[in-house]
Write a protein that holds these residues in place. Structure first.
Motif, PDB file in Angstrom:
ATOM      1  N   LYS A   1    -128.900 -43.273 -18.573  1.00 56.80           N
ATOM      2  CA  LYS A   1    -130.117 -43.967 -18.160  1.00 56.80           C
ATOM      3  C   LYS A   1    -130.887 -44.358 -19.411  1.00 56.80           C
ATOM      4  O   LYS A   1    -131.167 -43.523 -20.260  1.00 56.80           O
ATOM      5  N   VAL A   2    -131.220 -45.624 -19.498  1.00 57.82           N
ATOM      6  CA  VAL A   2    -131.998 -46.122 -20.632  1.00 57.82           C
ATOM      7  C   VAL A   2    -133.295 -46.693 -20.082  1.00 57.82           C
ATOM      8  O   VAL A   2    -133.278 -47.575 -19.221  1.00 57.82           O
ATOM      9  N   PHE A   3    -134.397 -46.159 -20.557  1.00 60.36           N
ATOM     10  CA  PHE A   3    -135.707 -46.624 -20.111  1.00 60.36           C
ATOM     11  C   PHE A   3    -136.424 -47.291 -21.280  1.00 60.36           C
ATOM     12  O   PHE A   3    -136.311 -46.845 -22.418  1.00 60.36           O
ATOM     13  N   ILE A   4    -137.150 -48.351 -20.969  1.00 61.63           N
ATOM     14  CA  ILE A   4    -137.923 -49.054 -22.000  1.00 61.63           C
ATOM     15  C   ILE A   4    -139.397 -49.050 -21.601  1.00 61.63           C
ATOM     16  O   ILE A   4    -139.736 -48.908 -20.423  1.00 61.63           O
ATOM     17  N   THR A   5    -140.243 -49.216 -22.557  1.00 60.51           N
ATOM     18  CA  THR A   5    -141.687 -49.224 -22.313  1.00 60.51           C
ATOM     19  C   THR A   5    -142.049 -50.405 -21.406  1.00 60.51           C
ATOM     20  O   THR A   5    -141.587 -51.515 -21.602  1.00 60.51           O
ATOM     21  N   GLY A   6    -142.855 -50.112 -20.381  1.00 60.62           N
ATOM     22  CA  GLY A   6    -143.276 -51.138 -19.433  1.00 60.62           C
ATOM     23  C   GLY A   6    -142.412 -51.213 -18.185  1.00 60.62           C
ATOM     24  O   GLY A   6    -142.753 -51.918 -17.237  1.00 60.62           O
ATOM     25  N   GLN A   7    -141.323 -50.496 -18.152  1.00 60.08           N
ATOM     26  CA  GLN A   7    -140.411 -50.511 -17.000  1.00 60.08           C
ATOM     27  C   GLN A   7    -140.987 -49.663 -15.872  1.00 60.08           C
ATOM     28  O   GLN A   7    -141.606 -48.628 -16.107  1.00 60.08           O
ATOM     29  N   LYS A   8    -140.778 -50.103 -14.622  1.00 55.85           N
ATOM     30  CA  LYS A   8    -141.220 -49.327 -13.459  1.00 55.85           C
ATOM     31  C   LYS A   8    -140.106 -48.357 -13.068  1.00 55.85           C
ATOM     32  O   LYS A   8    -138.928 -48.718 -13.048  1.00 55.85           O
TER      33      LYS A   8
ATOM     34  N   ASN B   1    -144.180 -44.477 -22.854  1.00 52.92           N
ATOM     35  CA  ASN B   1    -143.609 -44.073 -24.138  1.00 52.92           C
ATOM     36  C   ASN B   1    -142.292 -43.344 -23.881  1.00 52.92           C
ATOM     37  O   ASN B   1    -142.191 -42.556 -22.940  1.00 52.92           O
ATOM     38  N   VAL B   2    -141.295 -43.604 -24.710  1.00 51.34           N
ATOM     39  CA  VAL B   2    -140.004 -42.934 -24.621  1.00 51.34           C
ATOM     40  C   VAL B   2    -139.833 -42.088 -25.886  1.00 51.34           C
ATOM     41  O   VAL B   2    -139.847 -42.616 -26.992  1.00 51.34           O
ATOM     42  N   PHE B   3    -139.682 -40.770 -25.696  1.00 48.87           N
ATOM     43  CA  PHE B   3    -139.521 -39.850 -26.811  1.00 48.87           C
ATOM     44  C   PHE B   3    -138.044 -39.548 -27.033  1.00 48.87           C
ATOM     45  O   PHE B   3    -137.184 -39.910 -26.214  1.00 48.87           O
ATOM     46  N   ASP B   4    -137.770 -38.869 -28.141  1.00 51.58           N
ATOM     47  CA  ASP B   4    -136.398 -38.431 -28.406  1.00 51.58           C
ATOM     48  C   ASP B   4    -136.002 -37.345 -27.411  1.00 51.58           C
ATOM     49  O   ASP B   4    -136.834 -36.667 -26.825  1.00 51.58           O
ATOM     50  N   TYR B   5    -134.707 -37.168 -27.247  1.00 58.61           N
ATOM     51  CA  TYR B   5    -134.124 -36.100 -26.426  1.00 58.61           C
ATOM     52  C   TYR B   5    -134.488 -36.196 -24.952  1.00 58.61           C
ATOM     53  O   TYR B   5    -134.542 -35.201 -24.246  1.00 58.61           O
ATOM     54  N   GLY B   6    -134.789 -37.388 -24.457  1.00 57.68           N
ATOM     55  CA  GLY B   6    -134.921 -37.612 -23.029  1.00 57.68           C
ATOM     56  C   GLY B   6    -136.299 -37.426 -22.434  1.00 57.68           C
ATOM     57  O   GLY B   6    -136.465 -37.576 -21.229  1.00 57.68           O
ATOM     58  N   ALA B   7    -137.303 -37.073 -23.197  1.00 54.27           N
ATOM     59  CA  ALA B   7    -138.656 -36.951 -22.661  1.00 54.27           C
ATOM     60  C   ALA B   7    -139.277 -38.344 -22.543  1.00 54.27           C
ATOM     61  O   ALA B   7    -139.117 -39.183 -23.420  1.00 54.27           O
ATOM     62  N   ILE B   8    -139.980 -38.563 -21.422  1.00 53.94           N
ATOM     63  CA  ILE B   8    -140.565 -39.877 -21.161  1.00 53.94           C
ATOM     64  C   ILE B   8    -141.985 -39.683 -20.642  1.00 53.94           C
ATOM     65  O   ILE B   8    -142.229 -38.839 -19.778  1.00 53.94           O
TER      66      ILE B   8
END
Length: 106
Positions: free
Chosen positions: A44-51, A78-85
């Motif tokens: 799973k790849v999440f980007i800033t602004g995504q719902k 915000n997307v952090f390292d190691y999977g924290a969002i």
């Protein structure tokens, strides 16, 4: 009596060989199953602004087929390292920091 003892020892050796074969087959099966599972997993790849939707684990207590376990939508801030969002609620404006495994795209 001596022949019965020899036969018993042979039976025990055959049984141990069967156990060893079963143990090896189980290990091979587990390796193949894990390889298949890992191949089918998509990251799973999440980007800033995504719902996104958040998995709400409290609904497991009151399990019902008609209730959705997903709440949201939230916006990724915000997307952090190691999977924290870090996500922000659209309705209340609250900000949460969650594990990426609990999210799915909206």
């Amino acid at each position: 009596m001596d022949e019965a003892g020899k036969k018993r020892r042979l039976d025990i050796q055959e049984l141990e060989e069967i156990w060893n074969d079963a143990y090896e087959n189980e290990a091979i099966y587990k390796e193949k199953t894990k390889a298949f599972h890992d191949k089918m997993m998509s990251p799973k790849v999440f980007i800033t602004g995504q719902k996104v939707l958040l998995y709400h684990s409290r609904f497991k207590i009151n399990s019902s087929k008609l209730w959705s376990h997903w709440v949201g939508p939230f916006v990724v801030t915000n997307v952090f390292d190691y999977g924290a969002i870090k996500i922000k609620s659209e309705q209340a404006g609250k900000i949460f920091k969650v594990n990426g495994h609990r999210l799915k795209p909206f």
